[in-house]
Write a protein that holds these residues in place. Sequence first.
Motif, PDB file in Angstrom:
ATOM      1  N   ARG A  22      -9.279   0.236   1.338  1.00 45.53           N
ATOM      2  CA  ARG A  22     -10.224   0.102   0.220  1.00 45.53           C
ATOM      3  C   ARG A  22      -9.788   1.040  -0.902  1.00 45.53           C
ATOM      4  NH1 ARG A  22     -15.596   2.702  -0.986  1.00 45.53           N
ATOM      5  NH2 ARG A  22     -16.821   1.103  -2.007  1.00 45.53           N
ATOM      6  N   PHE A  23      -9.547   0.451  -2.085  1.00 48.75           N
ATOM      7  CA  PHE A  23      -9.178   1.210  -3.275  1.00 48.75           C
ATOM      8  C   PHE A  23     -10.342   1.191  -4.247  1.00 48.75           C
ATOM      9  CE2 PHE A  23      -5.201  -0.632  -1.719  1.00 48.75           C
ATOM     10  CZ  PHE A  23      -4.389   0.483  -1.645  1.00 48.75           C
ATOM     11  N   ARG A  97      -8.120   8.499  -7.678  1.00 47.58           N
ATOM     12  CA  ARG A  97      -9.165   7.566  -7.271  1.00 47.58           C
ATOM     13  C   ARG A  97      -9.223   7.481  -5.744  1.00 47.58           C
ATOM     14  NH1 ARG A  97     -12.837   5.911 -11.061  1.00 47.58           N
ATOM     15  NH2 ARG A  97     -11.826   5.849 -13.068  1.00 47.58           N
ATOM     16  N   PRO A  98     -10.427   7.287  -5.179  1.00 49.99           N
ATOM     17  CA  PRO A  98     -10.580   7.260  -3.722  1.00 49.99           C
ATOM     18  C   PRO A  98      -9.864   6.084  -3.040  1.00 49.99           C
ATOM     19  CG  PRO A  98     -12.693   7.571  -4.799  1.00 49.99           C
ATOM     20  CD  PRO A  98     -11.710   7.215  -5.868  1.00 49.99           C
ATOM     21  N   TYR A 123      -7.203  10.545  -1.884  1.00 54.15           N
ATOM     22  CA  TYR A 123      -7.170  10.224  -3.303  1.00 54.15           C
ATOM     23  C   TYR A 123      -5.761   9.785  -3.650  1.00 54.15           C
ATOM     24  CZ  TYR A 123     -11.555  12.748  -3.414  1.00 54.15           C
ATOM     25  OH  TYR A 123     -12.843  13.150  -3.173  1.00 54.15           O
ATOM     26  N   LEU A 124      -5.642   8.708  -4.412  1.00 53.39           N
ATOM     27  CA  LEU A 124      -4.348   8.221  -4.819  1.00 53.39           C
ATOM     28  C   LEU A 124      -3.759   9.197  -5.835  1.00 53.39           C
ATOM     29  CD1 LEU A 124      -3.570   4.808  -4.402  1.00 53.39           C
ATOM     30  CD2 LEU A 124      -2.712   5.585  -6.564  1.00 53.39           C
ATOM     31  N   THR A 140       5.458   2.880  -3.538  1.00 51.73           N
ATOM     32  CA  THR A 140       4.991   3.847  -2.555  1.00 51.73           C
ATOM     33  C   THR A 140       3.883   4.665  -3.189  1.00 51.73           C
ATOM     34  OG1 THR A 140       7.176   3.970  -1.550  1.00 51.73           O
ATOM     35  CG2 THR A 140       5.639   5.753  -1.032  1.00 51.73           C
ATOM     36  N   ALA A 141       2.679   4.511  -2.663  1.00 54.40           N
ATOM     37  CA  ALA A 141       1.520   5.253  -3.172  1.00 54.40           C
ATOM     38  C   ALA A 141       1.325   6.486  -2.310  1.00 54.40           C
ATOM     39  CB  ALA A 141       0.285   4.371  -3.140  1.00 54.40           C
ATOM     40  N   ARG A 142       1.378   7.639  -2.926  1.00 53.38           N
ATOM     41  CA  ARG A 142       1.159   8.901  -2.207  1.00 53.38           C
ATOM     42  C   ARG A 142      -0.309   9.277  -2.360  1.00 53.38           C
ATOM     43  NH1 ARG A 142       5.700   9.861  -0.103  1.00 53.38           N
ATOM     44  NH2 ARG A 142       7.628   9.454  -1.195  1.00 53.38           N
ATOM     45  N   CYS A 143      -0.958   9.472  -1.231  1.00 54.09           N
ATOM     46  CA  CYS A 143      -2.386   9.790  -1.222  1.00 54.09           C
ATOM     47  C   CYS A 143      -2.598  11.178  -0.644  1.00 54.09           C
ATOM     48  CB  CYS A 143      -3.150   8.763  -0.385  1.00 54.09           C
ATOM     49  SG  CYS A 143      -2.922   7.073  -0.958  1.00 54.09           S
ATOM     50  N   GLU A 144      -3.431  11.953  -1.294  1.00 59.90           N
ATOM     51  CA  GLU A 144      -3.752  13.296  -0.821  1.00 59.90           C
ATOM     52  C   GLU A 144      -5.045  13.243  -0.037  1.00 59.90           C
ATOM     53  OE1 GLU A 144      -3.278  16.431  -3.485  1.00 59.90           O
ATOM     54  OE2 GLU A 144      -1.301  15.747  -4.081  1.00 59.90           O
TER      55      GLU A 144
END
Length: 193
Positions: A22-23, A97-98, A123-124, A140-144
């Motif tokens: 879910r974005f 964003r979450p 978070y993206l 490639t989306a890095r999420c923290e």
Amino acid sequence: MLSTAVKNLYNEGRISTRQMIRFQFGSGIYGFIARNEPLTHEGVEYKPFGLIEVSDIGNGTGTTADGSFTLTLAESPDDGLTPAVLVQIENEDYRDRPVRVMDAHFHPDTGALIQVETVARGYLDVIEHAIDPERGYVLTARCEGRQLDYSRKNGRVRSTADQQRRAPGDKFFEHAGKAGRVEVLWGRTKSQG
């Protein structure tokens, strides 16, 4: 926490689990599920996908961002994911964003949804674009991880005006700006003399 029904089906080796992502972008909420049919859950329609890879979900405690993870999406012209389509992510308001990664557990016989379990929240941070010799164009989306929430500062100043925005009519901070310092003496005072 897994429900008893899901645990029992896991123990029997008969559970059907599908990954959901879910974005929450500035333009809206987008959901994807790793199966052939869409699923509506908590008011969000999760569209079928089979192409987003989720890295191992890191663990962390305290204020470290160990809970980071990556999401990888490669081009797939057969599914309409051409490089031109993938580049359109840059038109979205995605930074900070979450993102939520979940497992949806279905009954193997009836196909009914039993439980949705959140396995990672984050978070993206950034989306990297690359060309892979084998897979073609890759995002490639890095999420923290959500551990960052513990280290973020809240810049709000509590005042009467701020409290009125939160709860109109509440006068909790009405005299806060007028209060002065008062010296309070503890114990015995010195004798004069």
